[in-house]
Write an enzyme that holds these catalytic residues in place. Structure first.
Site, mmCIF file in Angstrom:
data_model
loop_
_atom_site.group_PDB
_atom_site.id
_atom_site.type_symbol
_atom_site.label_atom_id
_atom_site.label_comp_id
_atom_site.label_asym_id
_atom_site.label_seq_id
_atom_site.Cartn_x
_atom_site.Cartn_y
_atom_site.Cartn_z
ATOM 1 N N HIS A 251 -1.375 -1.283 -4.123
ATOM 2 C CA HIS A 251 -2.630 -0.959 -3.430
ATOM 3 C C HIS A 251 -2.678 0.559 -3.226
ATOM 4 C CE1 HIS A 251 -6.091 -2.016 -0.891
ATOM 5 N NE2 HIS A 251 -5.663 -1.109 -0.033
ATOM 6 N N SER B 243 0.835 -1.204 0.000
ATOM 7 C CA SER B 243 0.000 0.000 0.000
ATOM 8 C C SER B 243 0.864 1.247 0.000
ATOM 9 C CB SER B 243 -0.887 0.010 1.249
ATOM 10 O OG SER B 243 -1.450 1.297 1.399
ATOM 11 N N MET C 150 -9.178 8.139 0.343
ATOM 12 C CA MET C 150 -9.990 8.498 1.519
ATOM 13 C C MET C 150 -10.565 9.898 1.345
ATOM 14 S SD MET C 150 -7.472 7.217 4.511
ATOM 15 C CE MET C 150 -6.628 5.632 4.419
ATOM 16 N N PHE D 71 -6.399 4.552 8.464
ATOM 17 C CA PHE D 71 -5.000 4.835 8.792
ATOM 18 C C PHE D 71 -4.139 3.588 8.629
ATOM 19 C CE2 PHE D 71 -7.736 7.663 11.143
ATOM 20 C CZ PHE D 71 -7.168 8.907 10.909
ATOM 21 N N GLY E 27 1.125 -2.313 4.192
ATOM 22 C CA GLY E 27 1.643 -0.953 4.110
ATOM 23 C C GLY E 27 2.914 -0.800 4.908
ATOM 24 N N ASP F 238 -6.602 -6.573 4.519
ATOM 25 C CA ASP F 238 -5.983 -5.239 4.543
ATOM 26 C C ASP F 238 -6.000 -4.685 5.963
ATOM 27 O OD1 ASP F 238 -5.120 -2.646 4.032
ATOM 28 O OD2 ASP F 238 -6.864 -2.094 2.801
ATOM 29 N N GLY F 239 -4.804 -4.431 6.501
ATOM 30 C CA GLY F 239 -4.676 -3.780 7.800
ATOM 31 C C GLY F 239 -3.856 -4.608 8.776
ATOM 32 N N GLY F 240 -2.677 -4.077 9.140
ATOM 33 C CA GLY F 240 -1.844 -4.758 10.130
ATOM 34 C C GLY F 240 -1.256 -6.067 9.638
ATOM 35 N N ASP G 183 -4.949 3.609 -1.685
ATOM 36 C CA ASP G 183 -6.007 3.916 -0.717
ATOM 37 C C ASP G 183 -6.547 5.330 -0.898
ATOM 38 O OD1 ASP G 183 -6.174 1.555 1.041
ATOM 39 O OD2 ASP G 183 -4.085 2.021 1.510
ATOM 40 N N HIS H 10 -8.590 1.065 -3.617
ATOM 41 C CA HIS H 10 -9.496 0.849 -2.475
ATOM 42 C C HIS H 10 -10.159 2.190 -2.146
ATOM 43 C CE1 HIS H 10 -9.641 -0.236 2.135
ATOM 44 N NE2 HIS H 10 -10.840 -0.105 1.612
ATOM 45 N N MET I 238 -11.416 -5.943 5.766
ATOM 46 C CA MET I 238 -10.577 -5.059 6.577
ATOM 47 C C MET I 238 -10.220 -5.767 7.886
ATOM 48 S SD MET I 238 -10.097 -2.417 4.764
ATOM 49 C CE MET I 238 -9.002 -1.657 5.982
ATOM 50 N N MET J 11 -12.274 4.395 -0.082
ATOM 51 C CA MET J 11 -12.907 4.624 1.225
ATOM 52 C C MET J 11 -13.623 5.962 1.142
ATOM 53 S SD MET J 11 -9.783 3.173 3.529
ATOM 54 C CE MET J 11 -8.610 3.302 2.184
ATOM 55 N N GLY K 219 -0.624 1.455 9.757
ATOM 56 C CA GLY K 219 0.122 1.265 11.002
ATOM 57 C C GLY K 219 -0.688 0.839 12.210
#
Ligand code: DX5
Ligand code: ZN
Length: 224
Positions: free
Chosen positions: A32, A7, A36, A144, A198, A176-178, A34, A65, A138, A67, A146
């Protein structure tokens, strides 16, 4: 096939071309991207002009993606700007309008996809499954980079894997995420095959080894 989608939300925007080149150089599969809007999520990122410029500097598929609220307003523009996969949140509009967005993406000869926030159950994907080329789960609250991985999303990933295998086996299942090497293994075990990453990707001492380690999980988990 297992795929890695770094990402660019975690990139250095003053050196975006360099960081996009580093994604391609690592052996990753998708970029990826993002988007927003400060409404659907409490943050702003980047949009169409940045996508057009990234399109010029990479041949990797661009995994966009969105959002944003009421994405049907913008999906055609993102297709025209060079997206290959366009993902809309099922929470972002009515079922009718989400269907219209997915159909618009398909008519542009791009890959339609939906995303589920952590509080949205797997069943919410059912009305759209036949229209989708990818489903994104997700594993953090969107907005966000991190953040910490939510392991309690794994039953939802498994449930979606079963739905996909029964109803639309060509559909990809992305998380997606962490996502790092440890949490990717949990996602792989639950049935994901595309891994957005990311901060873990950009912090990795050796990005190519990081990507290969995720690719290798396909054999470790006995899935394909
Ligand atoms: C979060 C974004 C993610 C983010 C992931 O809302 O959708 O794609 O970049 O970043 P990490 O891997 O750091 O959680
Ligand atoms: Zn994302």
């Amino acid at each position: 096939m297992f795929k890695v989608a770094p990402s660019i939300l975690s990139a250095d925007f003053a050196n975006l071309g360099r960081d996009v080149a580093s994604i391609a150089g690592s052996g990753a599969d998708y970029v990826h991207f993002d988007v927003m809007d400060g409404n659907f999520v409490p943050n702003l990122s980047f949009g169409l002009p940045v996508l057009r410029d990234v399109r010029r500097v990479t041949s990797l598929p661009l995994d966009v993606h969105l959002m944003i609220d009421r994405p049907v307003r913008y999906v055609g523009h993102f297709c025209d700007a060079g997206a290959d996969i366009v993902t809309v949140h099922v929470e972002a509009d009515s079922e009718e309008n989400i269907r219209e967005a997915l159909t618009c993406i398909r008519n542009k000869r791009k890959r339609p996809a939906i995303c589920l926030k952590p509080g949205t159950p797997a069943e919410a994907a059912a009305p759209y499954l036949a229209l989708c080329s990818l489903i994104l789960v997700m594993t953090v609250e969107p907005g966000f980079g991190g953040q910490s991985f939510m392991a309690d999303m794994m039953p939802k990933v498994s449930a979606l894997r079963h739905m996909i295998d029964r109803q639309n086996p060509g559909c990809e299942l992305e998380v997606d995420g962490g996502v790092d090497l440890k949490t990717a293994l949990a996602c792989a075990g639950a049935g994901a095959n595309v891994f957005v990453t990311g901060s873990a990707f950009f912090k990795a001492a050796d990005r190519a080894s990081f990507v290969s380690a995720i690719h290798a999980m396909e054999h470790e988990t006995g899935r394909n």
